[in-house]
Each structure stands twice: as C-alpha cells, then as structure tokens.
Design a protein around this motif. Structure first.
Motif, short mmCIF file in Angstrom:
data_model
loop_
_atom_site.label_atom_id
_atom_site.label_comp_id
_atom_site.label_asym_id
_atom_site.label_seq_id
_atom_site.Cartn_x
_atom_site.Cartn_y
_atom_site.Cartn_z
N ASN A 276 0.86 -0.97 -0.18
CA ASN A 276 -0.11 -0.08 0.10
C ASN A 276 1.24 1.37 -0.37
N ASP A 277 0.31 2.22 0.11
CA ASP A 277 0.78 3.81 -0.30
C ASP A 277 2.25 3.87 1.48
N ASP A 309 -8.63 3.40 6.57
CA ASP A 309 -7.43 4.40 5.03
C ASP A 309 -6.39 2.25 5.66
N HIS A 311 -4.58 2.12 3.31
CA HIS A 311 -2.92 2.98 2.64
C HIS A 311 -1.97 3.33 4.27
#
Length: 343
Positions: A276-277, A309, A311
C-alpha cells in the motif's frame, strides 16, 4: 512421544496471529474442525493471556500457546531518527506526535514463561528467536512440548541442539512477521516445500510447515514433503471468527491491492503485507529496529484503522491471500484438511 500437532484428526494448524486476529472464537472453530489451535500470546501480558488459555482448555485438551522470544537488535539511532523524521509529516496530518526515543520491551516473556511452568499446556511454540536450552528444560520439566519457528536450515539445526521437540518451518511467502532468529538478514524468496525438504534432510524432528498456502493442493504438497501438519493464517483472515479489521478484510479482496512484499516499514522486523502507500513510501528507509519501530508506528496504524484507511494500515498477507474466503473458519479448515484426514 508424538508431537501434539500430529494428534489431531485433520493435519491443519490455525496459525497464531497476534494482535487480536486470532480470537478465542477462531481457536475454538479450528479445534471443532479437527485442526490444531494456537493461542496467540504475542503482545499480551500474563493477565490478558491467562483467560484465553483457560477458555481454550474448555474446548480441547490439545492446543498450543505461541510466544515471542526476546531478540534485541541494537538500534542505529541515526537511521531510526531519519525514519521517524520521514514519518512525522504523515503522522502530524493525523494529529499524532511521534517520539524519537526508541522503546524496547521483551513482550513480558519471562512472566509468561513463569506462568506457563505453573499452569502447563500441551505445547509452547516460540517465534522471533530460538528458545534457550534453559527455557526448553523448564517447559519439559512440567510436561510441555516445545516447538521452535525456523526459517532456514541453520536455524533448524540450532533449534535441535537446544532440545526442542519439533519445528514450525515458516517459508518466506507467509503473511505477517517472519519468525527468523536473524531479522537483519535478507530473506530470499523460495517455495516452502523446498525449505521443508532441506530441513528434513538435516534435522530429525517432527515438522509443521506454512507460508504461501493457497489451498488444498499445497496442503498436499507440504504433507508429501514430510510435514506432519500445515499452518494456515492468511486463509483464515476473512473468516467469520477472525478478529481481522474490516479495512484489512476488504483490502484482501480488493482489486486495488495486487501484490505482497516483505517489509520492515511497519515494525522494524521483516513482515509480509499487501503493498500500500505506506509500504511504497517508507520501505526504502525502513530500519532493523523491532520493537522500536513497532511502537513508533502503532498509534499511526491505529488511526488509519479507525479512519478506514487501508494505505496507513499494516495489511498482513501471505502470497496466497487471493484464496482467503469468507465463512466459518470451521468449514475452511475442514475443506482444506478433509482429504488428508488421519486414520
């Protein structure tokens, strides 16, 4: 003497997933299915762990307790400070202030070992480091079998030398933390079946194996390679009884997440997660500093979970994550192991 995880009707082990993922309901479902359940003792105090064990005893007399073995790694303060500084803008955006002072702990290991020698269980497994001969002897003295998590042939040899009763062979494709005794080493990708073959060629101990399990065929392959049982963790993450966060559950099935990676970014120890981010941003500057990094990012990750979230969250997942199904863990375990039921 037969190792405890080989006494079940199905050769499936519910992997101990610490942090609330392995719930009492999940261990009970694994036991009802005929598999071997593990109480996940990582991150817990004795006071929190004891009632989980007491509850497990009400379901089955054949189970294990998993502990994190202490494995302090010297913290490179410059690299650690650089990592924390890089994380600060993202943390500030969530209203979080980060502490640059590394926090160390031993996960209450000595307290838990003392309690387990006073309240013996059938089997204790250790991960993150090999047990000491003293710890093995103390558990043996009260009739408890001891199993070490190993990720390489040298670790398997070393575990045998301290007198363990069996091994959990964890391949590098497993989700979550690697159990390696050397968290600073580069972990090369390889099939778990090959690792099992190599270890059994060197060490004469009962073996359970896991890592990248994606279905019944791989269960058969690992049993065929000589494992007495197969660990499944990722395949249980979407089960009804797992304590997996809704954000994590959704990510496992989302088209957005297409790969996993071993990263130290979340905790300072290699662990396989969906990319993920957070992984893309911080993996390149991650440091070998468990549990210091774990403590630094804990509040950040909790905020991401609360905000739904994916990320900013540690989305632990093995390479077989696309095969994780919804439904009862009891049914999942039965479907995986029914074709290999013990006579």
């Amino acid at each position: 003497m037969t190792i405890a995880f080989a006494k079940t009707s199905l050769p499936i082990i519910g992997a101990p997933m610490a942090g609330g993922t392995t719930t009492p309901e999940l261990t009970e479902a694994v036991a009802r299915a005929g598999g071997f359940p593990f109480v996940a003792g990582g991150y817990l105090t004795v006071e929190a762990l004891a009632p989980l064990i007491t509850r497990m005893r009400e379901t089955t007399s054949n189970f294990g307790v998993n502990l994190f073995a202490p494995n302090p790694v010297p913290v490179d303060r410059e690299a650690f400070d650089d990592f924390v500084s890089a994380l600060e803008p993202a943390a500030a955006a969530r209203g979080i202030t980060l502490d640059h002072e590394p926090v160390e702990d031993d996960d209450h290991f000595d307290d838990k070992l003392d309690w387990l020698t006073e309240h013996p269980v059938p089997l204790v497994s250790l991960t993150f480091n090999l047990p000491t001969a003293e710890a093995v002897d103390r558990l043996h003295a009260v009739g408890t079998q001891v199993v070490a998590t190993v990720t390489s042939v040298p670790e398997a040899r070393a575990a045998a030398e301290v007198g363990v009763d069996g091994l959990i062979v964890q391949g590098p494709r497993a989700g979550g933390h690697s159990g390696t005794a050397d968290p600073t080493r580069t972990i090369e990708d390889r099939a778990t079946v090959d690792l099992v073959h190599d270890i059994l060629a060197e060490v004469d101990l009962p073996v359970a194996a896991g890592g990248g399990v994606d279905g019944e065929a791989m269960v058969g392959d690992l049993l065929g390679a000589g494992a007495s049982a197969v660990l499944v963790g990722t395949l249980l993450l979407r089960s009804d009884e797992a304590g997996t966060a809704p954000t994590h559950r959704a990510a496992l099935a989302a088209d957005e997440f297409t790969e996993t990676r071993l990263t130290r970014a979340f905790t300072g120890r290699p662990a396989r997660a969906l990319v993920n981010d957070f992984v893309r941003t911080f993996d390149s500057i991650a440091v070998d500093a468990y549990p210091a990094v774990h403590h630094v990012t804990k509040e950040f990750r909790a905020a991401a979970k609360k905000a739904d979230d994916p990320h900013g969250l540690h989305l632990w997942a093995g390479t077989g994550y696309r095969s994780a199904q919804e439904g009862s863990a009891e049914t999942i375990v039965k479907n995986l192991g029914a074709g290999f039921a013990r006579e």
